[in-house]
Design a protein around this motif. Structure first.
Motif, PDB file in Angstrom:
ATOM      1  N   LEU A  34      -5.484   7.375  -2.159  1.00  0.00           N
ATOM      2  CA  LEU A  34      -4.875   7.554  -0.847  1.00  0.00           C
ATOM      3  C   LEU A  34      -3.363   7.393  -0.845  1.00  0.00           C
ATOM      4  O   LEU A  34      -2.750   7.323   0.220  1.00  0.00           O
ATOM      5  N   VAL A  35      -2.730   7.331  -2.004  1.00  0.00           N
ATOM      6  CA  VAL A  35      -1.282   7.159  -2.073  1.00  0.00           C
ATOM      7  C   VAL A  35      -0.581   8.439  -1.595  1.00  0.00           C
ATOM      8  O   VAL A  35      -1.085   9.544  -1.787  1.00  0.00           O
ATOM      9  N   THR A  36       0.540   8.260  -0.931  1.00  0.00           N
ATOM     10  CA  THR A  36       1.312   9.399  -0.443  1.00  0.00           C
ATOM     11  C   THR A  36       2.696   9.412  -1.078  1.00  0.00           C
ATOM     12  O   THR A  36       3.158   8.409  -1.625  1.00  0.00           O
ATOM     13  N   GLU A  37       3.367  10.551  -0.971  1.00  0.00           N
ATOM     14  CA  GLU A  37       4.713  10.665  -1.520  1.00  0.00           C
ATOM     15  C   GLU A  37       5.686   9.750  -0.793  1.00  0.00           C
ATOM     16  O   GLU A  37       6.572   9.164  -1.404  1.00  0.00           O
ATOM     17  N   GLU A  38       5.514   9.612   0.517  1.00  0.00           N
ATOM     18  CA  GLU A  38       6.411   8.761   1.290  1.00  0.00           C
ATOM     19  C   GLU A  38       6.295   7.295   0.864  1.00  0.00           C
ATOM     20  O   GLU A  38       7.284   6.571   0.794  1.00  0.00           O
ATOM     21  N   ALA A  39       5.082   6.874   0.580  1.00  0.00           N
ATOM     22  CA  ALA A  39       4.886   5.489   0.148  1.00  0.00           C
ATOM     23  C   ALA A  39       5.566   5.236  -1.195  1.00  0.00           C
ATOM     24  O   ALA A  39       6.152   4.174  -1.413  1.00  0.00           O
ATOM     25  N   LEU A  40       5.503   6.201  -2.091  1.00  0.00           N
ATOM     26  CA  LEU A  40       6.168   6.043  -3.382  1.00  0.00           C
ATOM     27  C   LEU A  40       7.685   6.038  -3.242  1.00  0.00           C
ATOM     28  O   LEU A  40       8.386   5.288  -3.922  1.00  0.00           O
ATOM     29  N   LEU A  41       8.204   6.875  -2.359  1.00  0.00           N
ATOM     30  CA  LEU A  41       9.655   6.926  -2.179  1.00  0.00           C
ATOM     31  C   LEU A  41      10.197   5.656  -1.539  1.00  0.00           C
ATOM     32  O   LEU A  41      11.306   5.231  -1.836  1.00  0.00           O
ATOM     33  N   THR A  42       9.400   5.030  -0.660  1.00  0.00           N
ATOM     34  CA  THR A  42       9.869   3.777  -0.068  1.00  0.00           C
ATOM     35  C   THR A  42       9.740   2.618  -1.053  1.00  0.00           C
ATOM     36  O   THR A  42      10.499   1.672  -0.994  1.00  0.00           O
ATOM     37  N   ALA A  43       8.777   2.710  -1.968  1.00  0.00           N
ATOM     38  CA  ALA A  43       8.598   1.642  -2.952  1.00  0.00           C
ATOM     39  C   ALA A  43       9.650   1.711  -4.061  1.00  0.00           C
ATOM     40  O   ALA A  43      10.140   0.690  -4.523  1.00  0.00           O
ATOM     41  N   ARG A  44       9.984   2.913  -4.489  1.00  0.00           N
ATOM     42  CA  ARG A  44      10.954   3.105  -5.564  1.00  0.00           C
ATOM     43  C   ARG A  44      11.944   4.191  -5.149  1.00  0.00           C
ATOM     44  O   ARG A  44      11.546   5.249  -4.678  1.00  0.00           O
ATOM     45  N   GLU A  45      13.199   3.932  -5.371  1.00  0.00           N
ATOM     46  CA  GLU A  45      14.216   4.889  -4.930  1.00  0.00           C
ATOM     47  C   GLU A  45      14.515   5.966  -5.956  1.00  0.00           C
ATOM     48  O   GLU A  45      14.833   7.092  -5.603  1.00  0.00           O
ATOM     49  N   ASN A  46      14.406   5.675  -7.219  1.00  0.00           N
ATOM     50  CA  ASN A  46      14.842   6.630  -8.243  1.00  0.00           C
ATOM     51  C   ASN A  46      13.659   7.256  -8.979  1.00  0.00           C
ATOM     52  O   ASN A  46      13.478   7.043 -10.164  1.00  0.00           O
TER      53      ASN A  46
END
Length: 136
Positions: A34-46
């Motif tokens: 259930l992971v989303t792209e937005e969740a990954l971008l908020t967790a890691r910036e680079n």
């Protein structure tokens, strides 16, 4: 009247350890599915390739979910004393442990929460106290 044979304590302990490993696998699999792209971008910036990482995590989540369900089902049959299911569950648990260790960079602590109970259960069902339960 015949007295019912009691299940050895090591078999019961192994079942519950496999149950814990299966539950952690299923929960971790659902979380990664259930992971989303937005969740990954908020967790890691680079992150360069967010889409590729999401696909990798979803694949890992699917494998973990199916593995957890498989361990859960097989452990019920092994608890009843069928030696075929005991052997296949031990072999699958070892493969699952190798998979979790190989992907420890993705799963982190969850890999330890799966590997330790699964391998401990594999050792317990082959203890001498458990042998009569699987030879009847």
């Amino acid at each position: 009247m015949e007295i019912a044979e009691r299940r050895p304590t090591v078999v019961t302990a192994a079942y519950w350890l496999w149950f814990v490993a299966a539950v952690v696998c299923v929960l971790m699999g659902l979380a990664y599915l259930l992971v989303t792209e937005e969740a990954l971008l908020t967790a890691r910036e680079n992150i360069d390739d967010v889409g590729g990482l999401v696909n990798l995590l979803r694949m890992y989540g699917g494998i973990s979910l199916i593995s957890g369900l498989f361990v859960g089902v097989l452990s019920g049959f092994a608890r009843k004393g069928d030696p075929r299911f005991r052997r296949s569950l031990v072999a699958f648990s070892i493969m699952l442990a190798i998979f979790q260790i190989a992907t420890i960079s993705v799963s982190g602590f969850y890999a330890v929460a799966i590997v330790v109970p699964a391998i401990t259960a594999c050792v317990l069902v082959y203890r001498p106290a458990a042998q009569p339960w699987f030879e009847r």
